[in-house]
Enzyme design. Structure first.
Site, PDB file in Angstrom:
ATOM      1  N   LYS A  11      19.451  -9.518 -12.722  1.00  0.00           N
ATOM      2  CA  LYS A  11      19.602 -10.349 -11.521  1.00  0.00           C
ATOM      3  C   LYS A  11      20.330 -11.669 -11.829  1.00  0.00           C
ATOM      4  CE  LYS A  11      15.606  -8.220  -9.326  1.00  0.00           C
ATOM      5  NZ  LYS A  11      14.431  -8.399  -8.458  1.00  0.00           N
ATOM      6  N   TYR A  51      18.205  -3.155  -0.499  1.00  0.00           N
ATOM      7  CA  TYR A  51      16.764  -3.458  -0.393  1.00  0.00           C
ATOM      8  C   TYR A  51      16.193  -3.123   0.992  1.00  0.00           C
ATOM      9  CZ  TYR A  51      16.396  -5.770  -4.960  1.00  0.00           C
ATOM     10  OH  TYR A  51      16.348  -6.043  -6.307  1.00  0.00           O
ATOM     11  N   PHE A  59       9.583 -11.532   2.547  1.00  0.00           N
ATOM     12  CA  PHE A  59      10.501 -12.086   1.547  1.00  0.00           C
ATOM     13  C   PHE A  59      11.907 -11.491   1.633  1.00  0.00           C
ATOM     14  CE2 PHE A  59       8.058  -8.638  -0.518  1.00  0.00           C
ATOM     15  CZ  PHE A  59       9.090  -7.779  -0.897  1.00  0.00           C
ATOM     16  N   ARG A  87       9.663   0.819 -16.355  1.00  0.00           N
ATOM     17  CA  ARG A  87       8.744  -0.084 -15.652  1.00  0.00           C
ATOM     18  C   ARG A  87       7.754  -0.732 -16.618  1.00  0.00           C
ATOM     19  NH1 ARG A  87       9.286  -0.226 -10.268  1.00  0.00           N
ATOM     20  NH2 ARG A  87       7.134  -0.598  -9.685  1.00  0.00           N
ATOM     21  N   THR A  93       6.040  -7.025 -11.322  1.00  0.00           N
ATOM     22  CA  THR A  93       7.031  -7.714 -10.473  1.00  0.00           C
ATOM     23  C   THR A  93       6.932  -9.231 -10.629  1.00  0.00           C
ATOM     24  OG1 THR A  93       6.801  -5.933  -8.852  1.00  0.00           O
ATOM     25  CG2 THR A  93       7.842  -7.969  -8.081  1.00  0.00           C
ATOM     26  N   ARG A 104      10.275  -9.179 -17.916  1.00  0.00           N
ATOM     27  CA  ARG A 104      10.013 -10.167 -16.857  1.00  0.00           C
ATOM     28  C   ARG A 104       9.164 -11.323 -17.372  1.00  0.00           C
ATOM     29  NH1 ARG A 104       9.186  -5.657 -12.166  1.00  0.00           N
ATOM     30  NH2 ARG A 104      11.232  -5.830 -11.186  1.00  0.00           N
ATOM     31  N   ASN A 114      12.915 -12.522 -10.807  1.00  0.00           N
ATOM     32  CA  ASN A 114      12.152 -11.880 -11.878  1.00  0.00           C
ATOM     33  C   ASN A 114      13.033 -11.139 -12.895  1.00  0.00           C
ATOM     34  OD1 ASN A 114      12.886  -9.819 -10.235  1.00  0.00           O
ATOM     35  ND2 ASN A 114      10.845  -9.004  -9.868  1.00  0.00           N
ATOM     36  N   HIS A 117      15.658  -5.599 -12.090  1.00  0.00           N
ATOM     37  CA  HIS A 117      15.124  -4.575 -11.181  1.00  0.00           C
ATOM     38  C   HIS A 117      15.050  -3.246 -11.926  1.00  0.00           C
ATOM     39  CE1 HIS A 117      14.709  -1.966  -7.659  1.00  0.00           C
ATOM     40  NE2 HIS A 117      15.653  -1.221  -8.205  1.00  0.00           N
ATOM     41  N   GLU A 128      19.622   4.780  -5.855  1.00  0.00           N
ATOM     42  CA  GLU A 128      20.149   3.488  -6.286  1.00  0.00           C
ATOM     43  C   GLU A 128      21.359   3.653  -7.212  1.00  0.00           C
ATOM     44  OE1 GLU A 128      15.742   1.388  -5.875  1.00  0.00           O
ATOM     45  OE2 GLU A 128      16.628   1.603  -7.874  1.00  0.00           O
TER      46      GLU A 128
HETATM   47  P1  CMP Z   1      12.556  -5.718  -7.419  1.00  0.00           P
HETATM   48  O1  CMP Z   1      11.885  -4.895  -8.453  1.00  0.00           O
HETATM   49  O2  CMP Z   1      14.028  -5.854  -7.485  1.00  0.00           O
HETATM   50  O3  CMP Z   1      12.150  -5.114  -5.978  1.00  0.00           O
HETATM   51  C1  CMP Z   1      12.040  -5.890  -4.815  1.00  0.00           C
HETATM   52  C2  CMP Z   1      12.193  -7.346  -5.080  1.00  0.00           C
HETATM   53  O4  CMP Z   1      11.671  -8.184  -4.078  1.00  0.00           O
HETATM   54  C3  CMP Z   1      11.386  -7.727  -6.317  1.00  0.00           C
HETATM   55  O5  CMP Z   1      11.935  -7.186  -7.458  1.00  0.00           O
HETATM   56  C4  CMP Z   1      11.408  -9.236  -6.198  1.00  0.00           C
HETATM   57  O6  CMP Z   1      12.654  -9.796  -6.598  1.00  0.00           O
HETATM   58  C5  CMP Z   1      11.238  -9.401  -4.689  1.00  0.00           C
HETATM   59  N1  CMP Z   1       9.830  -9.591  -4.321  1.00  0.00           N
HETATM   60  C6  CMP Z   1       8.825  -8.698  -4.366  1.00  0.00           C
HETATM   61  N2  CMP Z   1       7.669  -9.232  -3.925  1.00  0.00           N
HETATM   62  C7  CMP Z   1       7.960 -10.517  -3.577  1.00  0.00           C
HETATM   63  C8  CMP Z   1       7.191 -11.590  -3.041  1.00  0.00           C
HETATM   64  N3  CMP Z   1       5.895 -11.451  -2.779  1.00  0.00           N
HETATM   65  N4  CMP Z   1       7.817 -12.760  -2.810  1.00  0.00           N
HETATM   66  C9  CMP Z   1       9.138 -12.894  -3.064  1.00  0.00           C
HETATM   67  N5  CMP Z   1       9.920 -11.903  -3.571  1.00  0.00           N
HETATM   68  C10 CMP Z   1       9.342 -10.734  -3.829  1.00  0.00           C
END
Ligand code: CMP
Length: 140
Positions: A11, A51, A59, A87, A93, A104, A114, A117, A128
């Site tokens: 990211k 997304y 969010f 993962r 996350t 992460r 974070n 992905h 994806e």
């Molecule tokens: P990712 O694994 O790319 O999948 C969805 C993304 O949404 C996640 O990583 C974060 O970047 C974002 N995300 C998920 N939960 C939250 C949250 N509670 N607040 C803000 N961003 C979030």
């Protein structure tokens, strides 16, 4: 289990903080083979489509803004049990909840920024991967 794939994006937050090299090294050290990789600056529309599954989440709008704010690095990674192993490698996350030593935990800033992905299922890994790469750009 046969070798399969997962999809990953480094990211904007991790790229701007110069963690790209460390992240790619830890992916390789964990036994993943990079079979496709490129840097892409997503438009807000493209980030929104990627997304889409989170469209109803509070969010979503901020996430789309963040993911289209600067380039990301997209990759397809091959390994046995790729989705699950990746993962584990990247961790929770929320970097604050991620196990120590995970990507992460090491390189994430907060739950949105974070660092990386990873696909959450084989089905989403295919979707994806196909979102970013044509068959001519994938090298098994
Ligand atoms: P990712 O694994 O790319 O999948 C969805 C993304 O949404 C996640 O990583 C974060 O970047 C974002 N995300 C998920 N939960 C939250 C949250 N509670 N607040 C803000 N961003 C979030």
């Amino acid at each position: 289990m046969s070798r399969n794939i997962t999809f990953s994006m480094i990211k904007p937050c991790a790229i701007s903080r110069n963690f790209t090299g460390d992240i790619i090294q830890s992916i390789l050290d964990d036994g993943f083979k990079i079979i496709a990789m490129k840097m892409v600056w997503l438009s807000p529309e493209q980030a929104g489509e990627f997304y889409e599954i989170h469209k109803e989440r509070p969010f979503y709008e901020d996430l789309v803004k963040f993911m289209s704010s600067a380039p990301i690095i997209a990759a397809i990674l091959e390994k046995e049990n790729a989705v699950e192993d990746f993962r584990i490698l990247i961790g929770n996350t929320d970097p604050a909840k991620a196990a120590s030593g995970t990507i992460r935990a090491l390189f994430g800033t907060d739950i949105q920024q974070n660092a990386i992905h990873g696909s959450d299922s084989d089905e989403n890994a295919s979707r994806e991967a196909n979102f970013f790469f044509s068959s001519l750009e994938i090298y098994h």
